[in-house]
Design an enzyme around this catalytic site. Structure first.
Site, PDB file in Angstrom:
ATOM      1  N   GLU A  36      30.390  45.837  40.126  1.00  0.00           N
ATOM      2  CA  GLU A  36      31.855  45.836  40.193  1.00  0.00           C
ATOM      3  C   GLU A  36      32.434  47.252  40.276  1.00  0.00           C
ATOM      4  O   GLU A  36      33.229  47.667  39.422  1.00  0.00           O
ATOM      5  CB  GLU A  36      32.448  45.095  38.984  1.00  0.00           C
ATOM      6  N   GLU A  71      27.587  36.828  39.052  1.00  0.00           N
ATOM      7  CA  GLU A  71      28.280  36.500  37.800  1.00  0.00           C
ATOM      8  C   GLU A  71      29.293  35.403  38.075  1.00  0.00           C
ATOM      9  O   GLU A  71      29.971  35.421  39.096  1.00  0.00           O
ATOM     10  CB  GLU A  71      29.050  37.695  37.218  1.00  0.00           C
TER      11      GLU A  71
END
Length: 470
Positions: free
Chosen positions: A168, A365
């Site tokens: 991320e 995720e």
């Protein structure tokens, strides 16, 4: 009507955590930004709980891998802490204790038949490099990251088949420089954030370049939080807002990772506003020539936007071009404050399939964080988290629909295997298949853990597919 949702052969069933969120800081030679933040401003952290122990994976990884295998996982992602592996941050010289710890972790995963995906950076910049050079604002730090990556590949490259450079990366400028919810907690630093976006893309490409030089028998990718930007309406103003939000928050990392180039529409706006990053031809060539083998996609909630409402900002901000839209009637996870919109996982899959060469990818995720889970604890100690099972089943059904239509997705990792420390939210919201008691670090499998075992054993599950028909 219920029918069997079947996933491809050798599909990954697993979960993800990170070094700083699971290991704790025990035995580390350096502090990262999160360690320092906790030591300096403990009151910023929910119930004052910090990374000192975290989930004690440092001492309990053998038990943890055994439990992960017990609940059906065939794969697991974590990260190497820059601050644990490296002794000298300038030269990239390894710390022998750090090397040994990760070697032991890798060996234990193999012993349990678990494929390990190893990530290099999960929001854990060494604090010295932030204080001395400005962290990701600095091209020197980019070079130091490449040295760290090279050390990791030299130490573990023959044992790890799947690597990722960043987790991320957009969160680093977004949380630390634009909106101030991660250390260094700066707000409104748009120009700095734009430079950081470029520098992290360069750092990722330089790490990939180091990996490829070694001709190792593996693959390297990146983990991106892709959050589709849905416009409030079909008006030109709302559509333009959504297009910019997608360019800035998604494509600024997705395009360089897959194609080696930045979105032209984004560059035009940044140039016009005089905030385009500083770069040279050599750096752009490195990005162009070192694209990924695969991508991981983290997805939790959609982004809903509308035409911008504010027109004045002291400094440049992406919010010049959109405002967040609070859509009436949306489904919510009340604990986390996030919208639940499983169809977005299908939309992401189709976007990757149609616009990114159908590159191979996996869900790296996806998860449901709930506060106060002990209220769902049964007499035998097991947490009855049916809400989590329902969340996963619905998201997986939409993912499977995309796979049936040709999306090149090879796995699904939940967040997280066991409850882990979540930055300044600490353990406020629990995500794991395995509960952790912070008093004694005791592990207990939740109902969702047994559900995962059943899904993994059958490579699918029964589901009412009427709910995913458009």
């Amino acid at each position: 009507m219920k029918e069997k949702i079947q996933f491809p052969k050798d599909f990954w069933w697993g979960a993800a955590t990170s070094g700083p969120q699971s290991e704790g800081w025990y035995g580390k030679r350096h502090e990262n930004v999160m360690d320092y933040w906790y030591r300096a401003q403990r009151n910023d952290f929910f119930n004052g709980v910090g990374p000192d122990v975290a989930s004690d994976f440092y001492h309990k990884y053998k038990d943890d891998f055994a439990m992960c295998r017990q609940i059906g996982m065939n794969s697991f992602r974590t990260s190497i802490q820059w601050t644990r592996l490296i002794k000298d941050l300038e030269t990239g010289e390894p710390d022998p204790e750090g090397v040994q710890f990760y070697k032991d972790v890798i060996a234990e995963a193999k012993k349990n038949g678990i494929i390990l995906v190893m990530n290099l950076h999960h929001f854990d910049m060494p604090i010295e490099l932030l204080q001395k050079y400005g962290g990701w604002e600095s091209k020197h730090v980019v070079e130091l990251f490449a040295k760290f990556a090279k050390t990791a590949f030299e130490a573990f490259g023959n044992d790890i088949e799947y690597w990722t450079t960043f987790n991320e990366p957009m969160v680093i400028p977004e949380a630390g420089y634009l909106y101030g919810f991660h250390y260094p907690k700066l707000v409104g630093k748009g120009k700095e954030a734009v430079q950081i976006i470029f520098n992290i893309n360069l750092a990722s490409a330089m790490a990939i370049q180091e990996y490829r030089k070694m001709h190792l028998n593996g693959e390297i990718g990146i983990i991106l939080n892709l959050t589709p930007a849905y416009p409030r309406s079909d008006s030109k103003e709302d559509l333009d807002a959504a297009a910019f939000a997608d360019d800035f928050f998604n494509r600024s990392f997705l395009d360089p990772a897959v194609f080696g180039t930045f979105p032209k529409t984004l560059i035009e706006i940044l140039k016009k506003d005089n905030v385009l990053w500083e770069s040279d031809e050599k750096e752009l060539e490195i990005i162009k020539n070192n694209t990924v083998d695969f991508i991981g996609v983290n997805y939790y909630h959609p982004k809903r936007v509308k035409a911008p409402e504010a027109d004045h900002f002291e400094n440049w901000m992406p919010d010049r071009y959109f405002s967040d839209y609070d859509m009436p009637g949306k489904r919510m996870n009340p604990y986390r404050g996030w919208e639940i919109f499983p169809k977005a996982i299908y939309d992401i899959a189709k976007n990757v399939q149609d616009n990114y060469g159908n590159i191979k990818w996996f869900i790296s995720e996806n998860g449901m964080g709930v506060e106060g889970e002990e209220k769902y604890r049964k007499e035998n100690g097991e947490i009855e988290d049916d809400y989590r099972i329902e969340f996963y089943e619905e998201h997986l059904a939409w993912l499977n629909k995309a796979i049936q239509e040709g999306s090149n997705c090879f796995g699904y990792h939940a967040w997280t295997p066991f409850d882990c420390w979540s930055w300044n939210n600490a353990y406020k919201n629990r995500y794991g298949f395995i509960a952790i008691d912070l008093n004694d670090q005791k592990r207990t499998i939740k109902k969702s853990g047994y559900w995962l075992k059943d899904v993994a054993d059958n490579n699918g599950y029964e589901y009412d597919t009427d709910s995913i028909k458009e």
